[in-house]
Scaffold this motif. Structure first.
Motif, PDB file in Angstrom:
ATOM      1  N   TYR B  33       0.846  -1.182   0.000  1.00  0.00           N
ATOM      2  CA  TYR B  33       0.000   0.000   0.000  1.00  0.00           C
ATOM      3  C   TYR B  33       0.888   1.241   0.000  1.00  0.00           C
ATOM      4  CZ  TYR B  33      -3.511  -3.346   1.577  1.00  0.00           C
ATOM      5  OH  TYR B  33      -4.344  -4.430   1.671  1.00  0.00           O
ATOM      6  N   PHE B  35       0.664   5.567   0.603  1.00  0.00           N
ATOM      7  CA  PHE B  35      -0.151   6.602   1.217  1.00  0.00           C
ATOM      8  C   PHE B  35       0.506   7.968   1.037  1.00  0.00           C
ATOM      9  CE2 PHE B  35      -2.694   3.593   3.713  1.00  0.00           C
ATOM     10  CZ  PHE B  35      -1.830   2.522   3.876  1.00  0.00           C
ATOM     11  N   ARG B  95       3.639   0.683   2.871  1.00  0.00           N
ATOM     12  CA  ARG B  95       3.371  -0.386   3.835  1.00  0.00           C
ATOM     13  C   ARG B  95       3.201  -1.697   3.121  1.00  0.00           C
ATOM     14  NH1 ARG B  95      -1.468  -2.359   7.065  1.00  0.00           N
ATOM     15  NH2 ARG B  95      -0.766  -4.091   5.800  1.00  0.00           N
ATOM     16  N   SER B 103       6.227  -6.446   7.629  1.00  0.00           N
ATOM     17  CA  SER B 103       5.884  -5.606   8.767  1.00  0.00           C
ATOM     18  C   SER B 103       4.640  -4.780   8.473  1.00  0.00           C
ATOM     19  CB  SER B 103       7.064  -4.695   9.081  1.00  0.00           C
ATOM     20  OG  SER B 103       6.708  -3.735  10.034  1.00  0.00           O
ATOM     21  N   GLU B 104       3.931  -4.430   9.537  1.00  0.00           N
ATOM     22  CA  GLU B 104       2.784  -3.538   9.407  1.00  0.00           C
ATOM     23  C   GLU B 104       3.203  -2.077   9.505  1.00  0.00           C
ATOM     24  OE1 GLU B 104      -0.413  -6.537  11.558  1.00  0.00           O
ATOM     25  OE2 GLU B 104      -0.591  -4.371  11.816  1.00  0.00           O
ATOM     26  N   LYS B 105       4.471  -1.821   9.708  1.00  0.00           N
ATOM     27  CA  LYS B 105       4.893  -0.445   9.907  1.00  0.00           C
ATOM     28  C   LYS B 105       4.807   0.340   8.612  1.00  0.00           C
ATOM     29  CE  LYS B 105       9.754  -1.314   8.929  1.00  0.00           C
ATOM     30  NZ  LYS B 105      11.103  -1.493   9.511  1.00  0.00           N
ATOM     31  N   LEU B 106       4.643   1.640   8.753  1.00  0.00           N
ATOM     32  CA  LEU B 106       4.733   2.555   7.626  1.00  0.00           C
ATOM     33  C   LEU B 106       6.191   3.013   7.493  1.00  0.00           C
ATOM     34  CD1 LEU B 106       1.633   4.890   8.079  1.00  0.00           C
ATOM     35  CD2 LEU B 106       1.983   3.202   6.286  1.00  0.00           C
TER      36      LEU B 106
END
Lengths: 114, 118
Positions: B33, B35, B95, B103-106
């Motif tokens: 993703y 952003f 992400r 990882s879920e981190k941005l």
């Protein structure tokens, strides 16, 4: 729902002191994230929680840093023996699920170590 | 590790005009993703727009649209009919998708400071 709340907004501390910040996420959000942002930089990931479980910690998070999220609600970030290099904005964010649709950020806690 | 690069530290635009902010990223993942976040001075970061990598159609949100070029790993933000309230730092972020096991981190870029002139 008032969004993600962080307290305090500003903190000035002397080098070597301990500080603790609090984050209250949006109530139905199960994920909670901590980021650090220094001047002129984008936020850098520190750690995140799914409910009360801490699932990932960045290598940036030295032994002097600890984060908790008891009962999966609010979270605290503690910095022990602060150093001048810890001066930064500490941002908290939360999301429902894995954050595929983005996070909701708080206004941050600005830490100044003198 | 993924990286995000914003090559324009500062940009300016006249009110009512259009401006494009650049972002490139590096990843070996196929699903992710992207952003754009807006951070006004002394205020919280707000999500402007998101893009899912497996969708070819560029995302749009009112005056904000993106030009997503997956092969080129480019993700630019176009702001049309700029308003004074658009003045802020804009951050591009990456992400991993959940099914990538990452990882879920941005991962954020360094940001672009946008000034809107009246």
């Amino acid at each position: 729902d008032t969004g993600v709340s962080q307290d305090p907004r500003h903190k000035i501390t002397k080098r070597g002191q301990n500080v603790t910040f609090r984050c209250d996420p949006i109530s139905e959000h199960n994920r909670l994230y901590w980021y650090r942002q220094t001047l002129g930089q984008g936020p850098e990931f520190l750690t995140y929680f799914q409910n009360e479980a801490q699932l990932e910690k960045s290598r940036l998070l030295s032994d002097r840093f600890s984060a908790e999220r008891p009962k999966g609600s609010f979270s605290t970030l503690e910095i022990q023996r602060t150093e001048q290099g810890d001066s930064a904005m500490y941002l908290c964010a939360s999301s429902f699920g894995t954050g595929d649709y983005g996070y909701t950020f708080g206004s941050g806690t600005r830490l100044t170590v003198v | 590790a993924q990286t995000v690069t914003q090559s324009q530290p500062e940009m300016s635009v006249q009110e009512a005009e259009t401006v494009t902010l650049s972002c490139t990223y590096d990843t070996s993942e196929s699903d992710y993703y992207l952003f754009w976040y807006k951070q006004p001075p002394s205020r919280q970061m707000i999500l402007v727009i998101r893009q899912e990598a497996y969708k070819q159609q560029n995302a749009t949100e009112n005056r904000f649209s993106v030009n997503f070029q997956k092969a080129a790993k480019s993700f630019s933000l176009k702001i049309s009919d700029s308003q004074l309230g658009d003045a802020a730092m804009y951050f591009c972020a990456y992400r991993s998708a959940f099914d990538q096991g990452g990882s879920e981190k941005l991962v954020f870029g360094k940001g672009t400071k946008l000034t809107v002139n009246p």
